[in-house]
Motif scaffolding. Structure first.
Motif, PDB file in Angstrom:
ATOM      1  N   PRO A   1       0.778  -1.267   0.215  1.00 32.28           N
ATOM      2  CA  PRO A   1       0.102   0.018   0.052  1.00 32.28           C
ATOM      3  C   PRO A   1       0.900   1.080  -0.174  1.00 32.28           C
ATOM      4  O   PRO A   1       2.050   1.319   0.297  1.00 32.28           O
TER       5      PRO A   1
ATOM      6  N   ALA B   1      -0.117   8.009   2.617  1.00 29.33           N
ATOM      7  CA  ALA B   1      -0.977   8.782   2.408  1.00 29.33           C
ATOM      8  C   ALA B   1      -0.394  10.142   2.892  1.00 29.33           C
ATOM      9  O   ALA B   1      -0.945  11.455   2.723  1.00 29.33           O
TER      10      ALA B   1
ATOM     11  N   ALA C   1      -2.506  -1.269   5.296  1.00 31.02           N
ATOM     12  CA  ALA C   1      -3.383  -1.418   4.143  1.00 31.02           C
ATOM     13  C   ALA C   1      -4.670  -0.727   4.166  1.00 31.02           C
ATOM     14  O   ALA C   1      -5.657  -0.650   3.042  1.00 31.02           O
ATOM     15  N   ALA C   2      -5.354  -0.350   5.375  1.00 33.73           N
ATOM     16  CA  ALA C   2      -6.672   0.154   5.588  1.00 33.73           C
ATOM     17  C   ALA C   2      -6.766   1.512   4.843  1.00 33.73           C
ATOM     18  O   ALA C   2      -5.966   2.314   4.895  1.00 33.73           O
ATOM     19  N   GLU C   3      -8.048   1.505   4.172  1.00 32.95           N
ATOM     20  CA  GLU C   3      -8.205   2.946   3.399  1.00 32.95           C
ATOM     21  C   GLU C   3      -8.378   4.016   4.652  1.00 32.95           C
ATOM     22  O   GLU C   3      -7.802   5.203   4.318  1.00 32.95           O
ATOM     23  N   HIS C   4      -8.928   3.841   5.779  1.00 31.53           N
ATOM     24  CA  HIS C   4      -8.947   4.748   6.767  1.00 31.53           C
ATOM     25  C   HIS C   4      -8.030   3.969   8.006  1.00 31.53           C
ATOM     26  O   HIS C   4      -8.331   2.739   8.218  1.00 31.53           O
TER      27      HIS C   4
END
Length: 322
Positions: free
Chosen positions: A37, A40, A99-102
């Motif tokens: 991932p 961000a 790897a979590a989106e949030h």
């Protein structure tokens, strides 16, 4: 002992295992980093935006290499096998967060860490006595198993989380963990304890070095929680097996201060409405970079130098006790 046919108590085979672990870590990080991932960027970290877009969660690679090499090249007891499973558990929970989106809720992560810490404490007490040595004073203390278990849970949970919080500068947490593990390796040699973990300490350090090849400033990839949480639990296991768990404080003092002060600051403010260190950014690696103007390289080297000095003093005190 669960003896592997590859080892056969051969130092040469063990040495080859170290070399292969390093080579495999480097190769897999090169080949698989594109599947990781992407970071961000961290909104509240100094220069956190510079990490945006870099592969994150590389800890899953070097930790899996470590576990595989340990199973293949080290004589692993049932106790140690459970520890390897717990390390894998910390790595996987960390990777799922990476790897979590949030990002996962901090209470969720803290609860998972607590569960793993409890399992580790029970495992340790099933294979070891509920006693510890104050090594610098040469005093051995035996406490009730329940008390020892509570202290062990605190140690494991703390080690996981301060190591995780110290991961915020290219090469910093990996370098500090290497110094800490080297210190524990030397302590084991002096005290004559933890012989079954000595090779695993070397092996884990070798895999971290493979990661640091790509994480040194300017980094190409980040370990994420998958790496930092696994490193934290391994440190706690290694220091427990010395028989002198309180040596964790000097052996990891920079990790404790860098990552731990922020945990204390937030906890006091959130639960007791007490504000401390109001003019100090935490983690401390953000303070020295933003407020004191240190570069990333200066931060890594100076923090490592401080830990080396404290570790050298600790080793000297232990040698004088012999």
């Amino acid at each position: 002992m669960i003896q592997k046919f590859l080892v056969q108590d051969s130092p040469m085979v063990a040495a080859v295992g170290l070399l292969l672990a390093f080579a495999l870590t480097c190769m897999l990080l090169t080949k698989l980093s594109s599947f990781l991932p992407k970071d961000a960027g961290r909104a509240f970290a100094h220069d956190g935006s510079l990490s945006a877009g870099k592969p994150r969660g590389a800890g899953i690679i070097f930790v899996l290499v470590f576990i595989a090499a340990a199973i293949l090249f080290a004589p692993v007891s049932v106790e140690t096998m459970i520890y390897l499973m717990l390390i894998a558990g910390e790595m996987l929970t960390g990777y799922m967060d990476d790897a979590a989106e949030h990002p996962w809720n901090e209470y969720k992560k803290g609860l998972l860490d607590l569960i793993i810490a409890i399992i580790l404490a029970v495992t340790y007490l099933n294979h070891n006595e509920s006693s510890f040595t104050l090594a610098t004073m040469g005093i051995t203390v035996t406490v009730p198993p329940v008390v020892f278990a509570v202290l062990t849970v605190i140690l494991v949970w703390t080690s996981i989380n301060v190591t995780n919080c110290a991961d915020g500068v290219d090469g910093l947490s990996g370098t500090l963990v290497l110094v800490t593990l080297t210190t524990i390796y030397v302590i084991n040699g002096i005290l004559g304890k933890g012989s079954d973990l000595q090779y695993l300490i070397l092996l884990f350090g070798i895999c971290i070095l493979g990661y640091l090849w790509y994480n040194a400033t300017p980094s190409r990839l980040l370990m994420g929680d998958a790496g930092s949480r696994a490193m934290g639990i391994f440190i706690s296991i290694a220091i427990l097996k010395t028989g002198s768990p309180f040596l964790y404080i000097p052996a990891a003092i920079v990790l404790i201060l860098d990552g731990g002060l922020g945990l204390v600051k937030v906890a006091l403010l959130r639960f007791l409405k007490i504000g401390i260190l109001k003019h100090t950014r935490t983690p401390l690696h953000d303070h020295v970079r933003k407020v004191m103007g240190w570069s990333n390289t200066q931060t890594v080297f100076r923090f490592a130098i401080i830990q080396i000095v404290v570790s050298a003093a600790t080793v000297y005190l232990l040698l004088m006790r012999k």
